[in-house]
Design an enzyme around this catalytic site. Structure first.
Site, PDB file in Angstrom:
ATOM      1  N   SER A 121       0.959 -11.626   0.837  1.00 49.01           N
ATOM      2  CA  SER A 121       1.579 -10.313   0.780  1.00 49.01           C
ATOM      3  C   SER A 121       2.599 -10.212  -0.350  1.00 49.01           C
ATOM      4  O   SER A 121       3.273 -11.194  -0.691  1.00 49.01           O
ATOM      5  CB  SER A 121       2.279 -10.011   2.116  1.00 49.01           C
ATOM      6  OG  SER A 121       3.057  -8.840   2.028  1.00 49.01           O
ATOM      7  N   TYR A 146       0.481  -3.473  -4.312  1.00 51.84           N
ATOM      8  CA  TYR A 146       0.509  -2.017  -4.354  1.00 51.84           C
ATOM      9  C   TYR A 146       0.587  -1.624  -5.831  1.00 51.84           C
ATOM     10  O   TYR A 146       1.041  -2.414  -6.666  1.00 51.84           O
ATOM     11  CB  TYR A 146       1.740  -1.468  -3.633  1.00 51.84           C
ATOM     12  CG  TYR A 146       1.820  -1.806  -2.163  1.00 51.84           C
ATOM     13  CD1 TYR A 146       1.223  -0.992  -1.210  1.00 51.84           C
ATOM     14  CD2 TYR A 146       2.509  -2.942  -1.726  1.00 51.84           C
ATOM     15  CE1 TYR A 146       1.305  -1.287   0.146  1.00 51.84           C
ATOM     16  CE2 TYR A 146       2.595  -3.250  -0.374  1.00 51.84           C
ATOM     17  CZ  TYR A 146       1.986  -2.423   0.556  1.00 51.84           C
ATOM     18  OH  TYR A 146       2.061  -2.721   1.884  1.00 51.84           O
ATOM     19  N   THR A 172      -3.813  -2.680  -2.024  1.00 55.65           N
ATOM     20  CA  THR A 172      -3.617  -1.846  -0.835  1.00 55.65           C
ATOM     21  C   THR A 172      -3.538  -0.402  -1.296  1.00 55.65           C
ATOM     22  O   THR A 172      -2.572   0.007  -1.937  1.00 55.65           O
ATOM     23  CB  THR A 172      -2.355  -2.261  -0.079  1.00 55.65           C
ATOM     24  OG1 THR A 172      -2.513  -3.603   0.382  1.00 55.65           O
ATOM     25  CG2 THR A 172      -2.110  -1.344   1.113  1.00 55.65           C
ATOM     26  N   LYS A 244      -8.284  -2.504  -0.497  1.00 53.98           N
ATOM     27  CA  LYS A 244      -7.951  -2.673   0.917  1.00 53.98           C
ATOM     28  C   LYS A 244      -7.456  -1.343   1.488  1.00 53.98           C
ATOM     29  O   LYS A 244      -6.556  -0.725   0.923  1.00 53.98           O
ATOM     30  CB  LYS A 244      -6.870  -3.745   1.083  1.00 53.98           C
ATOM     31  CG  LYS A 244      -6.533  -4.088   2.525  1.00 53.98           C
ATOM     32  CD  LYS A 244      -5.525  -5.228   2.574  1.00 53.98           C
ATOM     33  CE  LYS A 244      -5.249  -5.686   3.988  1.00 53.98           C
ATOM     34  NZ  LYS A 244      -4.594  -4.641   4.804  1.00 53.98           N
ATOM     35  N   HIS A 268      -4.606  -0.586   7.948  1.00 51.78           N
ATOM     36  CA  HIS A 268      -3.260  -1.151   7.798  1.00 51.78           C
ATOM     37  C   HIS A 268      -2.704  -1.594   9.154  1.00 51.78           C
ATOM     38  O   HIS A 268      -1.507  -1.476   9.431  1.00 51.78           O
ATOM     39  CB  HIS A 268      -2.321  -0.118   7.168  1.00 51.78           C
ATOM     40  CG  HIS A 268      -1.283  -0.701   6.258  1.00 51.78           C
ATOM     41  ND1 HIS A 268      -1.305  -0.539   4.897  1.00 51.78           N
ATOM     42  CD2 HIS A 268      -0.181  -1.450   6.517  1.00 51.78           C
ATOM     43  CE1 HIS A 268      -0.266  -1.140   4.354  1.00 51.78           C
ATOM     44  NE2 HIS A 268       0.433  -1.716   5.319  1.00 51.78           N
TER      45      HIS A 268
END
Length: 381
Positions: A121, A146, A172, A244, A268
């Site tokens: 992450s 992101y 994401t 994602k 999510h």
């Protein structure tokens, strides 16, 4: 017992008996502070999607088969250009240091020992190179990203991921804004003192001075788009690029059109838009739209090996889990994550054997039936 027969005396192990995911979660919940437990376990708004992520599996029934030779059954498959023990990997869950001091390092070591892959992450509590080093060369990693307003910082994160040996970017794409998370607002959730986000270059002092919501909105680029974001990423890395957060056929087709290497069907973990479908329900639409042109992975609500089997029968190539890894960490660090993965593996392997599947490629829609609204059970194929 009647007739003087001997009475069985159970042999109890030391410590808690862990037989299923619920056992791990129960202990983890007791070990976590209330605010941390709420942060990890809650979804957005009214918790509808997070609840359905788990309950949606109940519509399916497994079609067991008999007299099949499963002596040489193999659960292995390929993910991120590496053979893994079974079709499950660890999702990019942030703030693992809040569940256990060793956080992502412990998870990485557990993945290496269990023969699976891991995604990291952007909100990891350890630097990327330390996490990948903990795997000892026995894990292939993806870096979750992101799209960011500070493109220089984003480029540096990509470079660090490449230098650390990551194989893919998991972009994401479902978060132009954060979902409405009442529990975080009520608790005024802030990352605990002492934890930083080294991937983003954020110190604990910087993080503590802002809410999780405001911190995210300050760096996240809500102008992201297929037309701009994908070409920019392609110009900055040779790593695979996966999207994602896909839940529709339309976005699956767009991922193919823009040359993405794969998609992860994901909502999510129920933390973004409440009311979207459970991922197992969205999966068929995305698999059918992909038409085998790109791999389709899925996450959200997987708690049993039979859940993994159902996803593969519906066309997924691999399954990812996030909260179970957090619960494993909170239960017993690296050992807890390994135990969680062992439970899922053994349940998946047993399900394959009882359904007469000797290889992952044998798992097809014909292995399932689905309960209709009329109460009739119908085979899927």
């Amino acid at each position: 017992m009647a007739g003087g027969a001997p009475v069985p005396i159970p042999v109890k192990e030391k410590g808690p008996i862990i037989l299923c995911m619920e056992d791990i979660k129960e202990i983890a919940d007791k070990n976590l502070p209330d605010v941390a437990r709420d942060f990890f376990n809650s979804g957005s708004t009214y918790q509808s999607t997070i609840a359905e992520n788990g309950s949606a599996f109940n519509k399916y029934r497994l079609r067991s088969r008999v007299l099949v030779d499963v002596a040489n059954l193999s659960t292995s498959t390929t993910c991120l250009d590496r053979k893994i023990k079974f079709p499950l990997c660890i999702s990019p869950a942030g703030l693992q240091g809040m569940a256990h001091p060793e956080g992502e390092l412990a998870t990485s070591r557990a993945c290496a020992k269990s023969g699976i892959n891991m995604a990291i992450s952007s909100f990891a509590n350890y630097p990327v190179h330390e996490i990948t080093s903990a795997g000892g060369g026995n894990v292939n990693y993806a870096m979750q990203l992101y799209m960011m307003k500070d493109r220089a910082l984003q480029e540096s994160i990509i470079k660090a991921a490449e230098d650390a040996g990551c194989k893919a970017i998991f972009l994401t794409a479902d978060s132009p804004v954060l979902g409405v998370r009442y529990n975080e607002w009520r608790n005024d959730f802030r990352t605990p003192d002492g934890l930083g986000f080294p991937v983003l270059g954020w110190t604990t002092e910087k993080i503590r001075g802002q809410t999780h919501d405001s911190g995210f909105m300050a760096f996240n680029d809500d102008s992201h788009s297929w037309a701009e974001s994908l070409p920019w990423l392609r110009s900055k890395t040779k790593m695979q690029i996966w999207i994602k957060g896909v839940l529709t056929a339309e976005d699956t087709e767009l991922a193919i059109q823009h040359g993405c290497d794969g998609i992860i069907v994901s909502n999510h973990g129920g933390r973004q838009l409440d009311g979207v479908p459970a991922t197992i329900d969205a999966l068929i639409e995305c698999v059918d739209a992909a038409k085998g042109k790109i791999p389709v992975h899925v996450d959200g609500g997987f708690r049993r090996g039979t859940d993994i089997f159902i996803a593969l029968a519906l066309g997924a190539d691999c399954v990812w889990v996030g909260r179970p890894a957090i619960w494993g960490l909170a239960y017993d660090g690296q050992t807890g994550v390994e135990k969680m993965l062992e439970l899922l593996y053994e349940d998946f392997r047993r399900c394959m054997a009882l359904c007469g599947c000797t290889n992952v490629s044998d798992i097809k829609r014909s292995c399932l039936s689905r309960m209709g609204i009329d109460g009739m059970l119908r085979r899927l194929d």
